[in-house]
Design an enzyme around this catalytic site. Structure first.
Site, mmCIF file in Angstrom:
data_model
loop_
_atom_site.group_PDB
_atom_site.id
_atom_site.type_symbol
_atom_site.label_atom_id
_atom_site.label_comp_id
_atom_site.label_asym_id
_atom_site.label_seq_id
_atom_site.Cartn_x
_atom_site.Cartn_y
_atom_site.Cartn_z
ATOM 1 N N HIS A 54 0.866 -1.188 0.000
ATOM 2 C CA HIS A 54 0.000 0.000 0.000
ATOM 3 C C HIS A 54 0.898 1.232 0.000
ATOM 4 O O HIS A 54 1.722 1.378 0.910
ATOM 5 C CB HIS A 54 -0.895 0.002 1.247
ATOM 6 C CG HIS A 54 -1.823 -1.174 1.284
ATOM 7 N ND1 HIS A 54 -3.079 -1.148 0.723
ATOM 8 C CD2 HIS A 54 -1.673 -2.425 1.784
ATOM 9 C CE1 HIS A 54 -3.665 -2.330 0.892
ATOM 10 N NE2 HIS A 54 -2.830 -3.124 1.530
ATOM 11 N N ASP A 147 -8.740 -4.615 -2.752
ATOM 12 C CA ASP A 147 -8.113 -4.880 -1.450
ATOM 13 C C ASP A 147 -8.396 -3.792 -0.414
ATOM 14 O O ASP A 147 -8.417 -2.604 -0.715
ATOM 15 C CB ASP A 147 -6.607 -5.054 -1.594
ATOM 16 C CG ASP A 147 -5.973 -5.414 -0.266
ATOM 17 O OD1 ASP A 147 -6.552 -6.245 0.457
ATOM 18 O OD2 ASP A 147 -4.922 -4.850 0.068
ATOM 19 N N HIS A 174 -9.455 -9.788 -1.383
ATOM 20 C CA HIS A 174 -9.373 -9.595 0.073
ATOM 21 C C HIS A 174 -10.603 -10.337 0.606
ATOM 22 O O HIS A 174 -11.721 -9.853 0.463
ATOM 23 C CB HIS A 174 -9.427 -8.097 0.367
ATOM 24 C CG HIS A 174 -9.591 -7.751 1.806
ATOM 25 N ND1 HIS A 174 -8.619 -7.113 2.536
ATOM 26 C CD2 HIS A 174 -10.625 -7.946 2.659
ATOM 27 C CE1 HIS A 174 -9.058 -6.938 3.773
ATOM 28 N NE2 HIS A 174 -10.273 -7.427 3.875
ATOM 29 N N ASN A 276 -5.751 -6.451 9.184
ATOM 30 C CA ASN A 276 -6.916 -7.060 8.541
ATOM 31 C C ASN A 276 -6.472 -7.899 7.336
ATOM 32 O O ASN A 276 -5.879 -7.353 6.426
ATOM 33 C CB ASN A 276 -7.851 -5.936 8.064
ATOM 34 C CG ASN A 276 -9.183 -6.483 7.603
ATOM 35 O OD1 ASN A 276 -9.521 -7.625 7.890
ATOM 36 N ND2 ASN A 276 -9.924 -5.689 6.873
ATOM 37 N N ASP A 303 2.181 -7.145 2.326
ATOM 38 C CA ASP A 303 1.009 -6.370 2.759
ATOM 39 C C ASP A 303 1.473 -5.141 3.540
ATOM 40 O O ASP A 303 0.872 -4.766 4.551
ATOM 41 C CB ASP A 303 0.023 -7.210 3.586
ATOM 42 C CG ASP A 303 -1.323 -6.505 3.741
ATOM 43 O OD1 ASP A 303 -1.520 -5.442 3.115
ATOM 44 O OD2 ASP A 303 -2.160 -6.997 4.499
ATOM 45 N N HIS A 307 0.831 3.342 8.370
ATOM 46 C CA HIS A 307 -0.094 4.256 9.043
ATOM 47 C C HIS A 307 0.735 5.137 9.978
ATOM 48 O O HIS A 307 1.764 4.692 10.502
ATOM 49 C CB HIS A 307 -1.143 3.482 9.854
ATOM 50 C CG HIS A 307 -2.111 2.721 9.005
ATOM 51 N ND1 HIS A 307 -3.053 3.320 8.210
ATOM 52 C CD2 HIS A 307 -2.264 1.381 8.801
ATOM 53 C CE1 HIS A 307 -3.759 2.401 7.572
ATOM 54 N NE2 HIS A 307 -3.290 1.211 7.900
ATOM 55 N N GLY A 322 -3.237 -2.500 9.946
ATOM 56 C CA GLY A 322 -2.118 -2.651 9.020
ATOM 57 C C GLY A 322 -0.770 -2.460 9.684
ATOM 58 O O GLY A 322 -0.663 -1.880 10.763
#
Ligand code: DOR
Length: 425
Positions: A54, A147, A174, A276, A303, A307, A322
């Site tokens: 991400h 996702d 997902h 998650n 993944d 954050h 996350g």
């Protein structure tokens, strides 16, 4: 040098010129080389490929950008990463796919790795109408996924698979049935009850996997299960792959945290362990490791989900899910899979290079292998170096890791992208 595609595991030199591998052989003469990396005691592998990160651009650049994420990836040994579309706005149009490529090109010039966009399967990732799948594929999307959320409606999912099938790309799910996980914060079990937090049961993952395998078979579309968390999912995947007799229609991926941590990491309302799908129980961790060892789960991803510190400092129920994982994944995979004896080095490298490259069609441009004439994307791994993960030393814009302070072994010593040493000596 280990190259799973050619089956090579030998003492060899690799010569690079003008961005390509020009020679592989024993004791190549270093004479004309401008630069020599002595890789004594190291493993020279195809550049690592991560099919699931991400990057938060556009929309949440304070967490990560395409540039900061791709540079952190290079430090982690990755030469290619595929970014998820849960940005703001979501990557659901050819314009946004091209936007990612523009930013990625700039990042590559600044010392990052290659970045490939995964486009949203539905408009705005709302799960209601299919996105511009054909046009996004033409613009260069390497896969499709919503996702962050599942495509929950079976009808929409069926249309998505029909569309994605026509592009030849893969759909990545997902797997989370939303009506079973409303308000869920962590694995549903004794600890969620004790902490008074909403539970996310395994069955919410498994039910989507079961349904999707039927839909994928009907459409003939390649289907990939993201971040597997449950022992039951491993069982379903094993059955599906057996039935498919090696056609690679259905694949699945593991993430480092699901191979190493259990729900207990959430004790004390530890938001760094909030992810998650959630961390589960010892039996799930063991089953996932076994599934990787048995060749049922064939792809390793990070993944990487950055954050900010402020967000992770919120009460558990408000903190985002996350973990930032791109700089620590290699060492954690070595611990979970090689040091534990579950897989060989060659298999680990395959699951971090050619398997994800094939999944996203990157092998078609020579990514995921070391071969003369192919792109010089190479990772030099020092398998013996011991080090301690320090959140404060991560170079990603976010440092949210549950592995702070963990002693690990093995690290990328150099990362070479298109012949440029973007990290290391
Ligand atoms: O923990 C997660 N974080 N799981 C997801 O599926 C999305 C991701 C994110 O974007 O932060």
């Amino acid at each position: 040098m280990i190259d799973p595609v050619s089956g090579t595991d030998k003492m060899l030199d690799v010569a690079i010129d003008a961005g390509k591998i020009v020679e592989i052989g024993k004791r190549l003469t270093a004479e004309p080389a401008r630069r020599v990396i002595e890789a004594e005691g190291c493993i020279v592998t195809p550049g690592l490929v991560d099919p699931h990160v991400h990057l938060r651009e556009p929309g949440h650049e304070y967490k990560e950008t395409i540039a900061t994420g791709s540079m952190a990836a290079a430090r982690g040994g990755f030469t290619s990463i595929c970014c998820m579309p849960n940005t703001s706005p979501a990557l659901d149009s050819p314009e946004l796919v091209r936007f990612v490529y523009d930013r990625a090109e700039a990042a590559l010039r600044e010392g990052g790795c290659r970045v490939f966009p995964v486009a949203a399967a539905t408009k705005g990732r709302r799960g209601e109408e299919t996105a511009e799948i054909q046009l996004c594929a033409k613009a260069g999307a390497v896969a499709f996924s919503d996702d962050g959320d599942a495509v929950a409606s079976a009808g929409v999912m069926s249309r998505v698979l029909t569309q994605v099938k026509q592009t030849g790309k893969v759909f990545m799910q997902h797997c989370q049935e939303p009506s079973l996980t409303r308000g869920a914060q962590m694995h549903a079990g004794a600890l969620s009850v004790k902490l008074g937090l909403g539970g996310w049961p395994r069955v919410a993952e498994e039910i989507i996997v079961e349904r999707d395998i039927r839909l994928a078979r009907g459409s003939g579309c390649r289907y990939h299960i993201q971040h597997i968390s449950s022992a039951g999912t491993c069982e379903i995947l094993q059955r599906a792959r057996k039935d498919d007799e090696g056609k690679r229609l259905i694949t699945g991926e593991a993430s480092p945290h699901h191979l190493l941590l259990t729900v207990d990491a959430c004790e004390g309302y530890n938001t760094q362990a909030k992810v998650n799908p959630p961390l589960r129980e010892r039996g799930d961790v063991d089953a996932l490791r076994e599934a990787v060892a048995a060749g049922v789960v064939t792809v390793l991803a990070t993944d990487h989900a950055p954050h900010s510190a402020d967000e992770k400092a919120l009460p558990f129920e408000e903190a985002p899910m996350g973990m930032a994982g791109i700089e620590t994944a290699l060492a954690l995979y070595i611990e979970a899979l090689v040091s534990s004896g579950a897989v060989s080095w060659k298999r680990l490298i395959a699951m971090m290079t050619i398997e994800p490259a094939r999944l996203c069609g990157l092998d078609l441009c020579g990514i995921g292998m070391l071969k003369v004439g192919g792109p010089a994307d190479v990772t030099v791994i020092d398998p013996e170096v011991s080090w301690t993960i320090r959140a404060s030393e991560l170079t990603s814009r976010s440092r949210n890791t549950p592995f702070d302070g963990r002693k690990v072994k093995g690290r990328a010593r150099a990362t070479i992208v298109g012949g440029c040493v973007v990290f290391g000596e």
